[in-house]
Motif scaffolding. Structure first.
Motif, PDB file in Angstrom:
ATOM      1  N   UNK A   1       0.841  -1.191   0.000  1.00 27.04           N
ATOM      2  CA  UNK A   1       0.000   0.000   0.000  1.00 27.04           C
ATOM      3  C   UNK A   1       0.884   1.252   0.000  1.00 27.04           C
ATOM      4  N   UNK A   2       0.382   2.290  -0.663  1.00 29.86           N
ATOM      5  CA  UNK A   2       1.094   3.554  -0.785  1.00 29.86           C
ATOM      6  C   UNK A   2       0.247   4.642  -0.129  1.00 29.86           C
ATOM      7  N   UNK A   3       0.861   5.429   0.751  1.00 35.55           N
ATOM      8  CA  UNK A   3       0.133   6.525   1.393  1.00 35.55           C
ATOM      9  C   UNK A   3       0.328   7.803   0.597  1.00 35.55           C
ATOM     10  N   UNK A   4      -0.793   8.451   0.257  1.00 31.32           N
ATOM     11  CA  UNK A   4      -0.777   9.687  -0.524  1.00 31.32           C
ATOM     12  C   UNK A   4      -1.741  10.691   0.101  1.00 31.32           C
ATOM     13  N   UNK A   5      -1.689  11.915  -0.393  1.00 29.91           N
ATOM     14  CA  UNK A   5      -2.654  12.944   0.001  1.00 29.91           C
ATOM     15  C   UNK A   5      -3.418  13.379  -1.241  1.00 29.91           C
ATOM     16  N   UNK A   6      -4.687  13.640  -1.054  1.00 30.25           N
ATOM     17  CA  UNK A   6      -5.531  14.187  -2.122  1.00 30.25           C
ATOM     18  C   UNK A   6      -6.096  15.491  -1.601  1.00 30.25           C
ATOM     19  N   UNK A   7      -5.945  16.551  -2.386  1.00 27.35           N
ATOM     20  CA  UNK A   7      -6.377  17.873  -1.927  1.00 27.35           C
ATOM     21  C   UNK A   7      -7.174  18.579  -3.023  1.00 27.35           C
ATOM     22  N   UNK A   8      -8.196  19.298  -2.567  1.00 28.21           N
ATOM     23  CA  UNK A   8      -8.975  20.141  -3.471  1.00 28.21           C
ATOM     24  C   UNK A   8      -9.365  21.405  -2.721  1.00 28.21           C
ATOM     25  N   UNK A   9      -9.222  22.540  -3.406  1.00 30.72           N
ATOM     26  CA  UNK A   9      -9.608  23.821  -2.825  1.00 30.72           C
ATOM     27  C   UNK A   9     -10.737  24.404  -3.659  1.00 30.72           C
ATOM     28  N   UNK A  10     -11.908  24.413  -3.091  1.00 26.50           N
ATOM     29  CA  UNK A  10     -13.045  25.060  -3.735  1.00 26.50           C
ATOM     30  C   UNK A  10     -13.006  26.531  -3.364  1.00 26.50           C
ATOM     31  N   UNK A  11     -13.943  27.291  -3.862  1.00 25.52           N
ATOM     32  CA  UNK A  11     -13.979  28.718  -3.569  1.00 25.52           C
ATOM     33  C   UNK A  11     -14.192  28.960  -2.082  1.00 25.52           C
ATOM     34  N   UNK A  12     -15.020  28.136  -1.457  1.00 26.01           N
ATOM     35  CA  UNK A  12     -15.396  28.381  -0.066  1.00 26.01           C
ATOM     36  C   UNK A  12     -14.670  27.524   0.966  1.00 26.01           C
ATOM     37  N   UNK A  13     -14.027  26.434   0.544  1.00 24.05           N
ATOM     38  CA  UNK A  13     -13.331  25.584   1.530  1.00 24.05           C
ATOM     39  C   UNK A  13     -12.301  24.696   0.863  1.00 24.05           C
ATOM     40  N   UNK A  14     -11.412  24.147   1.696  1.00 23.77           N
ATOM     41  CA  UNK A  14     -10.359  23.246   1.237  1.00 23.77           C
ATOM     42  C   UNK A  14     -10.469  21.933   1.983  1.00 23.77           C
ATOM     43  N   UNK A  15     -10.134  20.848   1.289  1.00 22.35           N
ATOM     44  CA  UNK A  15     -10.138  19.533   1.921  1.00 22.35           C
ATOM     45  C   UNK A  15      -8.845  18.819   1.549  1.00 22.35           C
ATOM     46  N   UNK A  16      -8.186  18.248   2.544  1.00 31.09           N
ATOM     47  CA  UNK A  16      -6.996  17.437   2.346  1.00 31.09           C
ATOM     48  C   UNK A  16      -7.245  16.096   3.006  1.00 31.09           C
ATOM     49  N   UNK A  17      -7.150  15.031   2.212  1.00 33.03           N
ATOM     50  CA  UNK A  17      -7.361  13.679   2.722  1.00 33.03           C
ATOM     51  C   UNK A  17      -6.083  12.871   2.586  1.00 33.03           C
ATOM     52  N   UNK A  18      -5.763  12.096   3.587  1.00 37.85           N
ATOM     53  CA  UNK A  18      -4.657  11.154   3.516  1.00 37.85           C
ATOM     54  C   UNK A  18      -5.266   9.770   3.330  1.00 37.85           C
ATOM     55  N   UNK A  19      -4.858   9.088   2.263  1.00 39.48           N
ATOM     56  CA  UNK A  19      -5.424   7.776   1.952  1.00 39.48           C
ATOM     57  C   UNK A  19      -4.318   6.798   1.582  1.00 39.48           C
ATOM     58  N   UNK A  20      -4.631   5.534   1.697  1.00 40.87           N
ATOM     59  CA  UNK A  20      -3.722   4.469   1.267  1.00 40.87           C
ATOM     60  C   UNK A  20      -4.367   3.737   0.103  1.00 40.87           C
ATOM     61  N   UNK A  21      -3.591   3.605  -0.968  1.00 36.69           N
ATOM     62  CA  UNK A  21      -4.063   2.904  -2.158  1.00 36.69           C
ATOM     63  C   UNK A  21      -3.024   1.852  -2.549  1.00 36.69           C
ATOM     64  N   UNK A  22      -3.429   0.841  -3.308  1.00 39.21           N
ATOM     65  CA  UNK A  22      -2.458  -0.165  -3.740  1.00 39.21           C
ATOM     66  C   UNK A  22      -1.375   0.441  -4.641  1.00 39.21           C
ATOM     67  N   UNK A  23      -0.165  -0.059  -4.537  1.00 43.44           N
ATOM     68  CA  UNK A  23       0.930   0.397  -5.396  1.00 43.44           C
ATOM     69  C   UNK A  23       0.540   0.162  -6.847  1.00 43.44           C
ATOM     70  N   UNK A  24       0.885   1.105  -7.716  1.00 44.90           N
ATOM     71  CA  UNK A  24       0.556   0.998  -9.126  1.00 44.90           C
ATOM     72  C   UNK A  24      -0.769   1.626  -9.510  1.00 44.90           C
ATOM     73  N   UNK A  25      -1.503   2.142  -8.541  1.00 43.36           N
ATOM     74  CA  UNK A  25      -2.778   2.804  -8.816  1.00 43.36           C
ATOM     75  C   UNK A  25      -2.522   4.099  -9.583  1.00 43.36           C
TER      76      UNK A  25
END
Length: 100
Positions: free
Chosen positions: A1-25
């Protein structure tokens, strides 16, 4: 498993998620697996541009995630920056011409 972050900033708020996905995804598959689409229902995860640490990735489906990647989901531009600059320059030239 590989740990990554996914982030998105909308006009009104930001979200940062830390997730684990299989290697090669792929980047786009990792973003969809993160569940961030549930927090931003209007976001088109299948077609929006993606990047890693501020650099746009040309083929997000083909590039595999690396440990520690921060995948950024970009919003579409509301106006072309080149066009806005061209219009601003034309307006300034007109103002100079009228003032002279």
């Amino acid at each position: 498993m590989v740990e990554i972050e996914v982030v998105h900033a909308a006009v009104d708020r930001q979200v940062l998620l830390t997730v684990k996905v299989p290697a090669g995804t792929g980047l786009r598959a990792a973003v969809q697996a993160s569940g961030i689409g549930l927090q931003f229902p209007g976001l088109d995860l299948a077609g929006c541009p993606l990047g890693i640490f501020g650099k746009v990735v040309a083929d997000a489906d083909a590039r595999a995630v690396q440990p520690g990647d921060r995948i950024e989901i970009y919003r579409p531009l509301l106006a072309d920056p080149k066009e806005v600059r061209r219009l601003r320059a034309a307006k300034a030239a007109l103002a100079r011409k009228q003032g002279a």
